[in-house]
Design an enzyme around this catalytic site. Structure first.
Site, PDB file in Angstrom:
ATOM      1  N   VAL A  17      -6.551  -4.575  -6.126  1.00  0.00           N
ATOM      2  CA  VAL A  17      -5.916  -5.888  -6.306  1.00  0.00           C
ATOM      3  C   VAL A  17      -6.416  -6.555  -7.581  1.00  0.00           C
ATOM      4  O   VAL A  17      -5.628  -7.068  -8.385  1.00  0.00           O
ATOM      5  CB  VAL A  17      -6.178  -6.788  -5.080  1.00  0.00           C
ATOM      6  CG1 VAL A  17      -5.528  -8.159  -5.291  1.00  0.00           C
ATOM      7  CG2 VAL A  17      -5.647  -6.145  -3.811  1.00  0.00           C
ATOM      8  N   LYS A 106     -10.475 -12.448   3.622  1.00  0.00           N
ATOM      9  CA  LYS A 106     -10.157 -12.914   4.975  1.00  0.00           C
ATOM     10  C   LYS A 106     -11.392 -13.012   5.863  1.00  0.00           C
ATOM     11  O   LYS A 106     -11.514 -13.920   6.671  1.00  0.00           O
ATOM     12  CB  LYS A 106      -9.127 -11.985   5.609  1.00  0.00           C
ATOM     13  CG  LYS A 106      -9.552 -10.531   5.623  1.00  0.00           C
ATOM     14  CD  LYS A 106      -8.395  -9.598   5.900  1.00  0.00           C
ATOM     15  CE  LYS A 106      -8.773  -8.144   5.685  1.00  0.00           C
ATOM     16  NZ  LYS A 106      -8.779  -7.765   4.273  1.00  0.00           N
ATOM     17  N   GLY A 188      -3.413   7.026   2.272  1.00  0.00           N
ATOM     18  CA  GLY A 188      -4.164   5.913   1.706  1.00  0.00           C
ATOM     19  C   GLY A 188      -3.990   4.596   2.425  1.00  0.00           C
ATOM     20  O   GLY A 188      -4.490   3.562   1.962  1.00  0.00           O
ATOM     21  N   LYS A 206      -7.521 -12.519  10.404  1.00  0.00           N
ATOM     22  CA  LYS A 206      -6.271 -13.153   9.984  1.00  0.00           C
ATOM     23  C   LYS A 206      -5.724 -14.075  11.072  1.00  0.00           C
ATOM     24  O   LYS A 206      -5.144 -15.121  10.775  1.00  0.00           O
ATOM     25  CB  LYS A 206      -5.258 -12.073   9.622  1.00  0.00           C
ATOM     26  CG  LYS A 206      -5.696 -11.233   8.435  1.00  0.00           C
ATOM     27  CD  LYS A 206      -4.841  -9.995   8.244  1.00  0.00           C
ATOM     28  CE  LYS A 206      -5.348  -9.140   7.089  1.00  0.00           C
ATOM     29  NZ  LYS A 206      -4.594  -7.884   6.933  1.00  0.00           N
TER      30      LYS A 206
END
Length: 444
Positions: A17, A106, A188, A206
């Site tokens: 990311v 998170k 993956g 979450k």
């Protein structure tokens, strides 16, 4: 003409990311400046190893191992390191220095969100974490902003792509859990150690975040009841399919009692926050979420039913959520506006799992003899649990000349406590060979 302001952006972490965030900041600098009202200058990227291989080719001079120095000189800090420390310390330092913070962490937000929000409020800066839940799906901002004038009553979410992929593989191909997990690892979607995903811990973090925003009350990770999918078998999947259901790992946050469900079931007022495998009717919108995709289904008093769907993981999709938060935070700095405060006006208690209101799917292997169905139905009635459907299949063993029956029971909604007590009582009947399956049901 007034010269455009430049804001320094510090990036902490450069995994899948982080690398995509850095790429977007460099490649789309002009577009971002026009939307933010300021140039967003990537001042540096803090990593453990500046020479580690990365999927994106980035200027080497941007990399540093001195995260503390990078944070001290930043207007905006993007934290994508993960884990609790040193991420927590760096975020707090950034906010105390007057920087707005964007994070996808998170676990940290679920564990220590109240402290982070308190520090952001004190510093008058913005703390944003859209990327912490459901990847690219814009779900936290709609809950916090678009639905702030409404009352959310229930949230159902498929918020972990790994478990959704595994369960979808089991449903569509008939694969066993171990085989579906191996395929997820090969592609993956799952880590070498998949515990956080398959045991529900990732989804639980979450769920705590979704519940906190939806009900304007701070819920911690320990408030979330959590079950994973490792005990779900191919037989469970097949039985669910035969009965018209699909099994999903759901994160659920739901108001109970007088302000919540309309079932008539008496429970203490509160919010049930839970993660567990759940049967959904195949016509339910969430049942059609396949592969590693995520979706969040919201029920609100005035807006009614809403669903948000999209890619729940991956470098580019999650980077999109990060960039949305970054542009929003940059605009607040340009306009010299206050940070967006967390609204925690409600103080609704977290309800124990025993108070949750749900339905059960119960699989039973029973003796095939007169009176069995009547005894089971009577026991359910004694515990205040109503049976919605009951299906029976006879099994004959030609070798021993014995017969047994498989019963599949779906109950009406009742409290978890009443349902659990009913199952325990059923196990004690002498006509019950085995309780083969107990799973919760939603959407009926």
């Amino acid at each position: 003409m007034t010269e455009m302001r430049t804001l320094k952006v510090a990036l902490l972490g450069c995994g899948n990311v982080g690398a995509q965030v850095a790429r977007i900041l460099i490649d789309d600098a002009g577009m971002l400046a026009s939307r933010a009202g300021a140039r967003l200058e990537l001042a540096g990227i803090a990593v453990r190893d500046v020479d580690a291989p990365r999927d994106v080719d980035l200027p080497r001079e941007l990399f540093t191992t001195d995260a503390d120095a990078l944070v001290r000189d930043a207007d905006l800090v993007i934290e994508l390191m993960g884990g609790i420390e040193p991420a927590r310390t760096l975020i707090l330092a950034a906010m105390r220095n007057g920087a707005c913070v964007i994070t996808g962490n998170k676990a940290l937000v679920a564990k220590d969100g109240p402290t982070l929000h308190e520090e952001a409020d004190k510093a008058g800066v913005q703390l944003s974490y859209e990327a912490a839940v459901a990847g690219a799906i814009p779900i936290l901002r709609p809950i916090r902003d678009s639905l702030s004038g409404d009352r959310i009553t229930r949230v159902l979410g498929i918020v972990n792509g790994t478990t959704n992929f595994i369960l979808d593989q089991m449903d569509t191909t008939g694969a066993q859990f171990a085989d579906a997990l191996a395929e997820a690892q090969r592609l993956g979607y799952a880590e070498a150690d998949p515990t956080a995903d398959v045991e529900g811990h990732d989804a639980a973090s979450k769920a705590a975040i979704l519940a906190s925003l939806s009900f304007h009350t701070r819920f911690a990770l320990e408030d979330v009841y959590c079950e994973g999918i490792s005990s779900v078998t191919a037989a469970d999947i097949a039985a669910a399919k035969d009965a018209g259901f699909v099994i999903k790992l759901l994160a659920i946050a739901e108001k109970l009692g007088a302000e919540g469900t309309k079932t008539g079931t008496k429970t203490d007022a509160g919010v049930s926050v839970r993660v567990h495998p759940t049967l959904l009717p195949r016509e339910h919108p969430l049942a059609a979420v396949h592969g590693a995709f995520n979706a969040v289904f919201i029920e609100a008093e005035n807006a009614g039913e809403l669903m948000f769907y999209g890619q729940g993981a991956g470098g580019k999709p999650t980077a999109s959520a990060v960039m949305g938060d970054l542009v929003s935070a940059a605009r607040s700095l340009v306009l010299d506006g206050p940070g967006r405060a967390e609204t925690t006006t409600g103080q609704v208690p977290a309800a124990p799992i025993s108070a949750a209101v749900t339905s059960y799917y119960i699989g039973l292997d029973v003796a095939d003899q007169p009176g069995v169905l009547a005894r089971i139905a009577q026991l359910f009635a004694e515990h205040g649990v109503s049976i919605e459907t009951m299906r029976q299949t006879i099994h004959r063993d030609s070798g021993s000349q014995t017969e047994s029956a498989e019963l599949r029971i779906v109950t009406h909604r009742a409290s978890e406590a009443a349902l659990a007590a009913t199952v325990q009582a059923v196990k004690g009947l002498d006509v019950i060979n085995t309780v083969t399956s107990v799973l919760r049901v939603e959407g009926v």
